[in-house]
Design a protein around this motif. Sequence first.
Motif, short mmCIF file in Angstrom:
data_model
loop_
_atom_site.label_atom_id
_atom_site.label_comp_id
_atom_site.label_asym_id
_atom_site.label_seq_id
_atom_site.Cartn_x
_atom_site.Cartn_y
_atom_site.Cartn_z
N PRO A 1 -3.57 46.98 49.85
CA PRO A 1 -5.35 47.61 49.91
C PRO A 1 -5.72 47.61 51.14
CG PRO A 1 -5.09 45.24 49.11
CD PRO A 1 -3.76 45.62 49.10
N ARG A 2 -6.48 48.64 51.67
CA ARG A 2 -7.03 48.43 52.82
C ARG A 2 -8.27 47.86 52.56
NH1 ARG A 2 -7.84 54.39 56.05
NH2 ARG A 2 -8.42 53.57 58.28
N SER A 3 -9.12 47.56 53.67
CA SER A 3 -10.26 46.76 53.76
C SER A 3 -10.27 45.45 52.77
CB SER A 3 -11.25 47.47 52.97
OG SER A 3 -11.67 48.78 53.47
N SER A 4 -8.92 45.00 53.24
CA SER A 4 -8.74 43.50 52.15
C SER A 4 -7.67 42.90 52.99
CB SER A 4 -8.29 43.61 51.13
OG SER A 4 -9.17 44.49 49.90
N ILE A 5 -7.27 41.56 52.52
CA ILE A 5 -6.45 40.63 53.20
C ILE A 5 -5.16 40.61 52.27
CG2 ILE A 5 -5.72 38.18 53.86
CD1 ILE A 5 -8.65 37.85 54.71
N THR A 6 -4.07 40.95 52.91
CA THR A 6 -2.69 40.72 52.13
C THR A 6 -1.87 39.67 52.75
OG1 THR A 6 -2.73 43.14 51.55
CG2 THR A 6 -0.40 41.86 51.46
N GLU A 7 -1.64 38.54 52.23
CA GLU A 7 -0.92 37.40 52.73
C GLU A 7 0.66 37.34 52.02
OE1 GLU A 7 -1.64 32.77 53.42
OE2 GLU A 7 -2.38 33.51 51.76
N VAL A 8 1.31 37.41 53.11
CA VAL A 8 2.84 37.43 52.76
C VAL A 8 3.26 36.19 53.09
CG1 VAL A 8 5.20 38.62 52.91
CG2 VAL A 8 3.02 39.91 52.89
N LEU B 1 1.29 36.63 57.78
CA LEU B 1 2.43 36.55 57.71
C LEU B 1 2.59 34.95 58.05
CD1 LEU B 1 4.50 39.13 59.56
CD2 LEU B 1 3.91 39.07 57.08
N THR B 2 3.00 34.17 56.75
CA THR B 2 2.87 32.35 56.99
C THR B 2 4.00 32.19 56.01
OG1 THR B 2 1.38 32.78 54.77
CG2 THR B 2 0.18 32.77 56.78
N GLN B 3 4.11 30.71 56.43
CA GLN B 3 5.19 30.09 55.70
C GLN B 3 5.08 29.56 54.27
OE1 GLN B 3 7.36 26.84 57.90
NE2 GLN B 3 7.68 28.22 59.71
N SER B 4 3.50 29.09 54.09
CA SER B 4 3.25 28.89 52.75
C SER B 4 1.59 29.40 52.94
CB SER B 4 3.07 27.27 52.87
OG SER B 4 2.23 26.76 53.63
N PRO B 5 1.07 29.69 51.51
CA PRO B 5 -0.21 30.52 51.63
C PRO B 5 -1.16 29.69 52.09
CG PRO B 5 0.83 30.57 49.58
CD PRO B 5 1.63 29.70 50.25
N CYS B 6 -2.20 30.08 53.02
CA CYS B 6 -3.42 29.32 53.31
C CYS B 6 -4.78 29.85 53.34
CB CYS B 6 -2.98 29.01 55.01
SG CYS B 6 -2.87 30.53 55.93
N ALA B 7 -4.55 31.45 53.20
CA ALA B 7 -5.83 32.08 52.88
C ALA B 7 -6.50 31.66 51.52
CB ALA B 7 -5.66 33.62 53.10
N SER B 8 -5.92 31.28 50.76
CA SER B 8 -6.61 30.84 49.25
C SER B 8 -7.01 32.08 48.71
CB SER B 8 -7.67 29.93 49.69
OG SER B 8 -8.39 29.20 48.23
N CYS C 1 -9.36 33.92 49.40
CA CYS C 1 -9.74 35.27 50.59
C CYS C 1 -8.60 36.39 50.27
CB CYS C 1 -10.00 34.66 51.81
SG CYS C 1 -11.09 33.46 52.03
N ALA C 2 -7.59 35.95 49.86
CA ALA C 2 -6.60 37.12 50.00
C ALA C 2 -6.53 37.95 48.65
CB ALA C 2 -5.24 36.58 50.31
N THR C 3 -6.72 39.27 48.70
CA THR C 3 -6.72 40.20 47.71
C THR C 3 -5.33 40.25 47.02
OG1 THR C 3 -8.63 41.53 48.22
CG2 THR C 3 -7.25 42.59 46.85
N LEU C 4 -4.10 40.00 47.89
CA LEU C 4 -3.04 40.37 47.32
C LEU C 4 -2.12 39.46 48.06
CD1 LEU C 4 -0.94 42.02 45.99
CD2 LEU C 4 -0.76 43.40 47.86
N ALA C 5 -1.54 38.55 47.27
CA ALA C 5 -0.81 37.36 47.76
C ALA C 5 0.52 37.60 47.27
CB ALA C 5 -1.14 36.01 47.20
N LEU C 6 1.73 37.77 48.15
CA LEU C 6 2.97 38.02 47.95
C LEU C 6 3.93 37.01 48.59
CD1 LEU C 6 2.78 41.84 49.43
CD2 LEU C 6 2.62 40.89 46.87
N ARG C 7 5.07 36.69 48.10
CA ARG C 7 5.99 35.56 48.45
C ARG C 7 7.50 36.38 48.54
NH1 ARG C 7 5.74 30.72 49.90
NH2 ARG C 7 7.57 29.42 49.90
N CYS C 8 8.04 36.04 49.44
CA CYS C 8 9.32 36.61 49.78
C CYS C 8 10.25 35.27 49.91
CB CYS C 8 9.55 37.12 51.15
SG CYS C 8 8.79 38.64 51.25
N GLU C 9 11.47 35.14 49.03
CA GLU C 9 12.27 34.14 48.88
C GLU C 9 13.91 34.96 49.04
OE1 GLU C 9 11.81 32.71 45.13
OE2 GLU C 9 9.84 32.03 45.51
N PRO C 10 14.58 33.95 49.67
CA PRO C 10 16.05 34.51 49.84
C PRO C 10 16.79 34.54 48.60
CG PRO C 10 15.99 32.20 50.57
CD PRO C 10 14.50 32.65 50.28
#
Length: 282
Positions: free
Chosen positions: A50-57, A186-193, A195-204
């Motif tokens: 989303p535009r105008s929002s926070i995306t946390e990966v 781009l973080t190692q663990s979620p920190c925006a709580s 506040c993030a509209t979209l929270a994604l996580r990448c795993e190997p």
Amino acid sequence: MGLAAAIRVQVEATLAQRVPAALTLKIKQAPELFSTGIAEVDAMLGGGIPRSSITEVSGASSTGKTSFALSAVASITQLGNACAWVDISDALSPEATAAAGVELRRLLWLRMSAERGKKVKVTDKPWSRLEQGLKATDLLLQTGGFGAIVLDMSDVLPQHARRIPLGTWYRFRLAAEHARTALIFLTQSPCASSCATLALRCEPAAAIPFSSSGETPLFERQQYEFARERNRNEGSPSYSGSRRNVCAGRQKLSGQGCGDVCRSPSLEFLCAGCRASAPGTA
């Protein structure tokens, strides 16, 4: 008409010139979406980030966060929008950025470093670099004009990132909404709580050896698992649950359910079940 309704009509009529529809709920429009450059992931997210929002990966090192962000930035710059990359650890590779399809003339790269020429260790306390990066991100949001801003804290340890005040993320969220900017963390663990509209996580996921016998340390390609932990995007398909792993293979992209594998030239997001059932990946 009841007493409450009559009072409401009277108040709205009195404030009509100063505050139109003072007691009427504002209907929030579905946000504009930016494509990630990966069709299958866009379908899973309902169109993109989303535009105008926070995306946390979030995710550990070497789990595809940077590749995902570069793919999204490449798609946004190719639309003619300017983007910015706030590099806390000075780790971005211009060669890899160009290879990902990013138009470098539309990318502002801000490199944070406490001392030029000094090799920074992962265990070093990054307070000065973090402070520089947060101030730079704030200035970019206040300036406006950027389609997307990436705050790359991939090499910042979780205990350090969690020391950032929650008020900072709230301020960034309001600034991103005002500037109509897609703000990507781009973080190692979620920190925006929240506040993030979209929270994604990448795993190997399991790596496929280059040779069939597996005698060499080379790999044919790297696979990643993609988890959607939060999605408040009103334009996306409904999503329930506070934390649930989802991979593109489990989305009914073509009506085939989990057997429908999500593939793209740059990233592959597969769950264990999809890898087992996908043709050629058993």
